[in-house]
Structure formats: structure tokens, C-alpha cells
Design a protein around this motif. Structure first.
Motif, PDB file in Angstrom:
ATOM      1  N   THR A  17      56.324 -59.056  -9.315  1.00 28.74           N
ATOM      2  CA  THR A  17      55.876 -57.913 -10.109  1.00 28.74           C
ATOM      3  C   THR A  17      54.661 -57.248  -9.464  1.00 28.74           C
ATOM      4  O   THR A  17      54.577 -56.022  -9.386  1.00 28.74           O
ATOM      5  CB  THR A  17      55.558 -58.382 -11.547  1.00 28.74           C
ATOM      6  N   ASP A  40      63.220 -57.296 -16.477  1.00 30.92           N
ATOM      7  CA  ASP A  40      62.600 -58.559 -16.881  1.00 30.92           C
ATOM      8  C   ASP A  40      62.378 -58.489 -18.389  1.00 30.92           C
ATOM      9  O   ASP A  40      61.761 -57.550 -18.886  1.00 30.92           O
ATOM     10  CB  ASP A  40      61.264 -58.711 -16.132  1.00 30.92           C
ATOM     11  N   ASP A  44      56.957 -57.658 -17.659  1.00 33.95           N
ATOM     12  CA  ASP A  44      55.643 -57.748 -16.993  1.00 33.95           C
ATOM     13  C   ASP A  44      55.303 -56.484 -16.210  1.00 33.95           C
ATOM     14  O   ASP A  44      54.147 -56.061 -16.167  1.00 33.95           O
ATOM     15  CB  ASP A  44      55.623 -58.940 -16.023  1.00 33.95           C
ATOM     16  N   ASP A 130      62.263 -54.674 -10.108  1.00 30.75           N
ATOM     17  CA  ASP A 130      61.574 -55.955 -10.335  1.00 30.75           C
ATOM     18  C   ASP A 130      62.439 -56.776 -11.275  1.00 30.75           C
ATOM     19  O   ASP A 130      62.894 -56.263 -12.301  1.00 30.75           O
ATOM     20  CB  ASP A 130      60.210 -55.699 -10.972  1.00 30.75           C
TER      21      ASP A 130
HETATM   22 MG    MG Z   1      57.532 -60.798 -12.572  1.00 30.96          MG
END
Ligand code: MG
Ligand code: ATP
Length: 260
Positions: A17, A40, A44, A130
Motif C-alpha cells: 500500500t 483491499d 488501507d 493495490d
Molecule cells: Mg496493504
């Protein structure tokens, strides 16, 4: 030409991240149009970019991908949030967990993210994804949608045994779903130059992989400011512009640009 890069590793907590944020904003600072996609459930990436409560958002990646799975028409730009450092963000949310389990019921369940990104390719120079290995179907989606993968490697004990599962996942998806998928490179993260262990692990990874995988020259140091910046919703360039973290991510950005 848009390049879609997944920041990926089967190991958690390796700096995926942090790399997505600071490479993404680094590319935007070099004049590129950049979209960051948060695959995710902990969101995050969204939190690091200042979205305090991603699960309170009405329209996130979850709703987009659910609509695509259901073959509904979508506005691909809906839900994208502009960050004041020049990148766009498609936020994630906790509901990605539920979506991940239902995707296996769909025939197109491996390719919904690919389909979404296809609708946006003309709008961006770089799309960075991500992700989190815990999401099974969505992790396949990420590799199926990407042109290349940047693999962050923690400069510590046993890096090679941690890299192998990631390489295997890439190979599997490349064979089954996405023949053009390539490993863009390994980037060492959280490097502590005071320890011999860090130096030894870098040497070991280079010895094992350097002849067939690119290893970025830029090594990301362990730096407190890199861990603190997300709480302010800022990149390292804004939070600590003169620090070694900013210098390292700037250098990594230039290396990625040189791969164009
Ligand atoms: Mg992460
Ligand atoms: N170079 C660094 N120096 C110091 N701290 C760092 C560095 N890179 C990341 N961190 C911190 O380490 C933790 C893990 O980093 P990050 O969240 O980027 O990893 P991740 O691979 O995305 O983790 P996950 O698998 O949970 O998604 C975070 O608290 C982050 O702020």
C-alpha cells in the motif's frame, strides 16, 4: 498507452500500500494521469489517501464490480475520488469480502476487474492496483487485469521463500488468463542499512533472481515518516519532502517511467 500495474505479494505487510500511494503520486508529480484502485477490504489505500471511513461511502469498487458481474451498465467514472496531490482513487470497502465469495458463482468472476479497467484505459496513463492476498477471487482478478506486477520484497530473513508463492501465482494466472502478464520488477522495502541481515537478504535475492527478473536499483529504506504519512492522508513527498523515503520513492518512480 495506459499501463496497468499491480503492486502484489502473497505476503502481508511488505509495503504494497505504501508503494501504491507513493509510486502513484510520484507518477502524477511527473505529469502522468494516475488512477489507484483499492482491492483491499481493509481499504488501507483509501485510508492512506485521507478517506476516514471508506465503508461509509455509498459507491465503491464493490458496487462497481458487483454491477459488472451482473452485466449491468455502469458509468466507469462514478465513485472515483480526486486526491489533492493529483491522483484519482477508486476506494475499496469491507464489502469486498462478501463480493469475493460470491464471484465464484459467476462465469465472468475472474475478469470483472479487467472489464472495469478496460473502460478506463483511455482516461489514464497509469492504473495501479493495490491488493490483499486474503481475497481469493479478487487476487486472481488483479493479476488477470494487470499488464505487469511490481513485487515489494521485505529486506529481511527468508525473503526468497516469501517471493516464490507470489511468482507461482503470477505464472498460474499468466498461463490461464492473461498471457501478457509480466513481472515488472522486485523492489526492496523497509531496508535497514545498519543490519547485515538486510544486506544479506538483498544479496541472496539478487543471486537467485537477478538474471531473469528486474530488481529495481532504488531500495526503499525503513523510515518512520513513511509509516506516519498515511495518518495525515498525505504522500511522503508532502509529509516529509526532504527525507530519505521521499528520495527513494522518487527514484523508484523514475525507474518505472524508464520502463515505458
Ligand atoms: Mg496493504
Ligand atoms: N519503508 C517503510 N518504513 C517504515 N514503515 C513502513 C515502510 N513501508 C511501510 N511501512 C509501514 O509498515 C506497515 C505495512 O506497510 P503496508 O501497509 O504498506 O504493507 P502492505 O503490504 O500493504 O500490507 P497488507 O498486506 O496488510 O496490505 C504499515 O504500517 C506502513 O505504514
Amino acid at each position: 498507452m495506459c499501463r496497468v500495474i499491480a503492486i502484489s505479494s502473497n505476503k502481508g505487510g511488505v509495503g504494497k500500500t505504501t508503494t501504491a500511494v507513493n509510486l502513484g503520486i510520484g507518477l502524477a508529480r511527473n505529469g502522468k494521469r494516475v488512477l489507484l484502485i483499492d482491492v483491499d477490504a481493509q481499504a488501507d489505500l483509501s485510508k492512506s489517501l485521507g478517506i476516514r471511513n471508506p465503508s461509509g461511502l455509498e459507491y465503491t469498487l464493490t458496487e462497481v464490480l458487483q454491477s459488472i458481474a451482473d452485466n449491468e451498465d455502469i458509468d466507469p467514472k462514478a465513485g472515483i475520488i480526486r486526491h489533492d496531490e493529483g491522483v484519482d482513487l477508486m476506494p475499496g470497502s469491507i464489502n469486498l469480502v462478501a463480493l469475493d465469495t460470491t464471484l465464484s458463482n459467476y462465469k465472468n468472476g475472474d475478469s470483472v476487474l479487467w472489464k472495469y479497467i478496460e473502460m478506463l484505459r483511455d482516461e489514464y496513463d497509469y492504473i495501479l492496483i493495490d491488493s490483499k492476498p486474503a481475497l481469493v477471487k479478487l487476487s486472481v482478478n488483479v493479476l488477470a487485469a494487470a499488464d505487469s506486477v511490481i513485487i515489494p520484497v521485505l529486506a529481511e530473513y527468508l525473503p526468497i521463500s516469501n517471493i516464490e508463492p507470489t511468482i507461482l501465482s503470477v505464472r498460474l494466472v499468466k498461463r490461464r488468463l492473461n498471457h501478457k502478464l509480466e513481472v515488472e520488477g522486485f523492489v526492496f522495502t523497509m531496508f535497514d542499512k545498519r543490519t547485515t541481515l538486510a544486506k544479506e537478504s538483498v544479496t541472496a535475492v539478487k543471486n537467485a533472481y537477478a538474471d531473469h527478473v528486474k530488481i529495481f536499483d532504488s531500495i526503499i529504506p525503513r523510515a518512520n515518516s513513511l509509516a506516519k504519512a498515511p495518518a495525515f492522508g498525505e504522500s511522503i513527498y508532502k509529509f516529509d519532502p526532504r527525507g530519505k523515503g521521499a528520495e527513494a520513492y522518487e527514484a523508484l518512480t523514475l525507474e518505472v517511467l524508464a520502463n515505458e
